[in-house]
Design an enzyme around this catalytic site. Sequence first.
Site, PDB file in Angstrom:
ATOM      1  N   GLN A  88       4.683   7.356   1.288  1.00 20.78           N
ATOM      2  CA  GLN A  88       4.259   6.537   2.414  1.00 20.78           C
ATOM      3  C   GLN A  88       3.969   5.120   1.923  1.00 20.78           C
ATOM      4  O   GLN A  88       3.252   4.927   0.937  1.00 20.78           O
ATOM      5  CB  GLN A  88       3.015   7.128   3.062  1.00 20.78           C
ATOM      6  CG  GLN A  88       3.260   8.449   3.775  1.00 20.78           C
ATOM      7  CD  GLN A  88       3.910   8.256   5.127  1.00 20.78           C
ATOM      8  OE1 GLN A  88       3.247   8.008   6.127  1.00 20.78           O
ATOM      9  NE2 GLN A  88       5.233   8.380   5.176  1.00 20.78           N
TER      10      GLN A  88
ATOM     11  N   TRP B  37      -3.837   0.129   4.523  1.00 17.36           N
ATOM     12  CA  TRP B  37      -3.009   1.017   5.339  1.00 17.36           C
ATOM     13  C   TRP B  37      -2.473   0.267   6.553  1.00 17.36           C
ATOM     14  O   TRP B  37      -3.184  -0.516   7.185  1.00 17.36           O
ATOM     15  CB  TRP B  37      -3.839   2.224   5.775  1.00 17.36           C
ATOM     16  CG  TRP B  37      -3.043   3.290   6.474  1.00 17.36           C
ATOM     17  CD1 TRP B  37      -2.428   4.349   5.904  1.00 17.36           C
ATOM     18  CD2 TRP B  37      -2.795   3.386   7.876  1.00 17.36           C
ATOM     19  NE1 TRP B  37      -1.801   5.112   6.855  1.00 17.36           N
ATOM     20  CE2 TRP B  37      -2.007   4.542   8.090  1.00 17.36           C
ATOM     21  CE3 TRP B  37      -3.132   2.607   8.982  1.00 17.36           C
ATOM     22  CZ2 TRP B  37      -1.570   4.942   9.337  1.00 17.36           C
ATOM     23  CZ3 TRP B  37      -2.700   3.013  10.232  1.00 17.36           C
ATOM     24  CH2 TRP B  37      -1.934   4.160  10.413  1.00 17.36           C
TER      25      TRP B  37
ATOM     26  N   GLU C 242      -4.011  18.286   7.257  1.00 19.19           N
ATOM     27  CA  GLU C 242      -2.894  17.392   6.982  1.00 19.19           C
ATOM     28  C   GLU C 242      -2.029  17.925   5.840  1.00 19.19           C
ATOM     29  O   GLU C 242      -2.470  18.709   5.010  1.00 19.19           O
ATOM     30  CB  GLU C 242      -3.411  16.004   6.589  1.00 19.19           C
ATOM     31  CG  GLU C 242      -4.007  15.200   7.708  1.00 19.19           C
ATOM     32  CD  GLU C 242      -4.149  13.731   7.331  1.00 19.19           C
ATOM     33  OE1 GLU C 242      -3.566  12.898   8.039  1.00 19.19           O
ATOM     34  OE2 GLU C 242      -4.838  13.426   6.336  1.00 19.19           O
TER      35      GLU C 242
ATOM     36  N   ASN D 110       0.561   5.764   0.196  1.00 19.61           N
ATOM     37  CA  ASN D 110      -0.249   6.968   0.199  1.00 19.61           C
ATOM     38  C   ASN D 110       0.615   8.199  -0.057  1.00 19.61           C
ATOM     39  O   ASN D 110       1.259   8.250  -1.107  1.00 19.61           O
ATOM     40  CB  ASN D 110      -1.173   7.090   1.416  1.00 19.61           C
ATOM     41  CG  ASN D 110      -0.566   6.854   2.756  1.00 19.61           C
ATOM     42  OD1 ASN D 110      -0.485   5.717   3.214  1.00 19.61           O
ATOM     43  ND2 ASN D 110      -0.164   7.919   3.441  1.00 19.61           N
ATOM     44  N   ASP D 111       0.687   9.174   0.821  1.00 18.30           N
ATOM     45  CA  ASP D 111       1.195  10.508   0.507  1.00 18.30           C
ATOM     46  C   ASP D 111       2.564  10.511  -0.170  1.00 18.30           C
ATOM     47  O   ASP D 111       3.481   9.804   0.262  1.00 18.30           O
ATOM     48  CB  ASP D 111       1.345  11.327   1.792  1.00 18.30           C
ATOM     49  CG  ASP D 111       0.134  11.273   2.681  1.00 18.30           C
ATOM     50  OD1 ASP D 111      -0.912  10.759   2.259  1.00 18.30           O
ATOM     51  OD2 ASP D 111       0.242  11.739   3.835  1.00 18.30           O
TER      52      ASP D 111
ATOM     53  N   ARG E  37       1.454  16.784  12.762  1.00 20.08           N
ATOM     54  CA  ARG E  37       2.265  16.023  11.809  1.00 20.08           C
ATOM     55  C   ARG E  37       2.482  16.736  10.467  1.00 20.08           C
ATOM     56  O   ARG E  37       1.936  17.776  10.191  1.00 20.08           O
ATOM     57  CB  ARG E  37       1.631  14.672  11.545  1.00 20.08           C
ATOM     58  CG  ARG E  37       0.207  14.688  11.020  1.00 20.08           C
ATOM     59  CD  ARG E  37      -0.305  13.255  10.812  1.00 20.08           C
ATOM     60  NE  ARG E  37      -1.706  13.215  10.418  1.00 20.08           N
ATOM     61  CZ  ARG E  37      -2.724  13.106  11.267  1.00 20.08           C
ATOM     62  NH1 ARG E  37      -2.494  13.036  12.558  1.00 20.08           N
ATOM     63  NH2 ARG E  37      -3.964  13.075  10.831  1.00 20.08           N
ATOM     64  N   ASP E  38       3.358  16.093   9.673  1.00 20.51           N
ATOM     65  CA  ASP E  38       3.598  16.367   8.253  1.00 20.51           C
ATOM     66  C   ASP E  38       4.393  17.648   8.016  1.00 20.51           C
ATOM     67  O   ASP E  38       3.914  18.606   7.378  1.00 20.51           O
ATOM     68  CB  ASP E  38       2.275  16.430   7.482  1.00 20.51           C
ATOM     69  CG  ASP E  38       1.392  15.219   7.709  1.00 20.51           C
ATOM     70  OD1 ASP E  38       1.939  14.152   8.037  1.00 20.51           O
ATOM     71  OD2 ASP E  38       0.161  15.336   7.556  1.00 20.51           O
TER      72      ASP E  38
ATOM     73  N   PHE F 252       5.763   8.809   9.518  1.00 16.52           N
ATOM     74  CA  PHE F 252       4.721   9.467   8.749  1.00 16.52           C
ATOM     75  C   PHE F 252       5.304  10.525   7.807  1.00 16.52           C
ATOM     76  O   PHE F 252       6.511  10.687   7.693  1.00 16.52           O
ATOM     77  CB  PHE F 252       3.697  10.087   9.701  1.00 16.52           C
ATOM     78  CG  PHE F 252       2.612   9.129  10.150  1.00 16.52           C
ATOM     79  CD1 PHE F 252       2.755   7.759  10.038  1.00 16.52           C
ATOM     80  CD2 PHE F 252       1.428   9.616  10.694  1.00 16.52           C
ATOM     81  CE1 PHE F 252       1.759   6.887  10.449  1.00 16.52           C
ATOM     82  CE2 PHE F 252       0.422   8.757  11.102  1.00 16.52           C
ATOM     83  CZ  PHE F 252       0.578   7.389  10.980  1.00 16.52           C
TER      84      PHE F 252
ATOM     85  N   TRP G 192       0.836  -1.203   0.000  1.00 11.19           N
ATOM     86  CA  TRP G 192       0.000   0.000   0.000  1.00 11.19           C
ATOM     87  C   TRP G 192       0.865   1.245   0.000  1.00 11.19           C
ATOM     88  O   TRP G 192       1.885   1.308   0.696  1.00 11.19           O
ATOM     89  CB  TRP G 192      -0.885  -0.002   1.246  1.00 11.19           C
ATOM     90  CG  TRP G 192      -1.472   1.311   1.644  1.00 11.19           C
ATOM     91  CD1 TRP G 192      -0.834   2.352   2.263  1.00 11.19           C
ATOM     92  CD2 TRP G 192      -2.833   1.741   1.452  1.00 11.19           C
ATOM     93  NE1 TRP G 192      -1.707   3.392   2.477  1.00 11.19           N
ATOM     94  CE2 TRP G 192      -2.941   3.043   1.999  1.00 11.19           C
ATOM     95  CE3 TRP G 192      -3.967   1.139   0.904  1.00 11.19           C
ATOM     96  CZ2 TRP G 192      -4.136   3.750   1.991  1.00 11.19           C
ATOM     97  CZ3 TRP G 192      -5.162   1.852   0.906  1.00 11.19           C
ATOM     98  CH2 TRP G 192      -5.236   3.141   1.445  1.00 11.19           C
TER      99      TRP G 192
END
Length: 507
Positions: free
Chosen positions: A64, A72, A225, A47-48, A170-171, A107, A45
């Site tokens: 990610q 996830w 986010e 993601n970002d 985060r991020d 993350f 999987w």
Amino acid sequence: MNDINREFVDHDEALAQAEAGVARLAAERNDRWYPKFHIASNGGWINDPNGLCYYKGRWHVFYQLHPYGTQWGPMHWGHVSSTDMIHWKREPIALAPSLEAERAGVFSGSATTGDDGRLWIFYTGHRWANGVDDADENLEVQCAAVSDDGVHFEKLGVIIDNPEGFKHFRDPKVWKQNGVWYMVFGMSTADRRGEVLLYSSEDMRIWHFEQVLYRHPNPSVYMLECPDFFPLKDKEGNEYWVLCFSAMGERPNGFANRNVHNAGYVIGTWEPGDEFKPRTEFRMWDWGHNYYAPQSMTTPDGRRLQYAWMSPFVPPVPMQADGWCGQLTVPREISLDSYCCIRTHPARELESLRKTTMEFDPFVVGVNESFRLLDDVEAAEIELEMDMNHSTAERAGLKLMLTDDNAHTCVYYDDQTHRVVLDRHANARGDRGYRAAPFTSHMLKLHVFVDRCSIEVFVNDGEQAMSSYSFPSEGPRALEITSESGTLAISALRIHTLGSIGLEDQN
């Protein structure tokens, strides 16, 4: 701080285990929908997009990654690199959870070349508040790692602790301006309001709180986010700042904000030491079903490029049965037009993927007629110009991924709503529904990218964009143009078949 910086597993060992997990999934991967020209993991999987940068002659895209399954899970940082932004090489997994501070995942974050010439990664260390699951939500901190080659990283540990035990914190996105390093990241306050915080540093290690850069005015938005913050100049040379974020909790508003979470931006003005002054409302980056967590970078020639995650939030997600899940968008160039509106264009480098081109003279599609353009296509770029002044159709446009069972996705204009519509009502697999984007001209240009399971549409030279998954049935995937209850005047039509960026062959 020492406790959360303690290793619970050797990082090299964690990386090796993650590589083995991806390899197991990749060995059984089904490529029926695996992208030819979009970045995806060879298994697991994703993601970002993370850490977008140009370092020592190579483009780097991190993302990610959950390497042990197609849903996830504990996040790692996958990695690809390229010399031309077209042909990509798989690099070793860059980060895996190994410190107590990141026990449940490394993350999202960003990358930049430091004052020491090394590549610095800033990311969020994630762990569960109760140490087991998300019942009591998160504990999150900001961490850093450095690299001499852009591939192998040494962790520096926590650089910003969670100030009040906030559940969403985060991020980080980092940049340098006027000799000072700045960082923005998102958080959710104790009263569940989404904010973007601004920090600064002289040495990239010790960071100081500057201000709350932005607080979302909608009380239902509880987290912002993946923030990004960068300057753009309009055609007259005026500088504005674009604050980007992915709003969690934003509710549908007519055609807008139809997704589970929605990525957008606010344009305003800002100077170091001053407040950010918004000049626009929240605007969506993309009107499609599957677009989230965009991140940008500056190219050596001064362009602003952006990737985003095509987010499969809504089940069913058919590709999860195939050993992989998720891909990034094509790279997009971001600019401001003379009206201080964002334009997003497919990056010019994508033209190098073109293999063959079909060009049509102007023609008219008759009332309730369909015209087949290609009998089978997996990867294509379509440039279509429609003359609205000389068209009478109520709906007209493209049928994409049309298979023998009549499953397909439509991209058309709707004369009654005066919108471009991406319609998946006839899909045989995956989620359905439609999305609709506005357009303003009497000459409608559609620039469409079709990959094995995705469609990206750019409207009127980047005035709007739409990105959605579409999972075709077995067999040939035809392309047709169609007109309903009237005629369609085609001013120009070019179809390019596209080659591969090479990742599907790198298991």
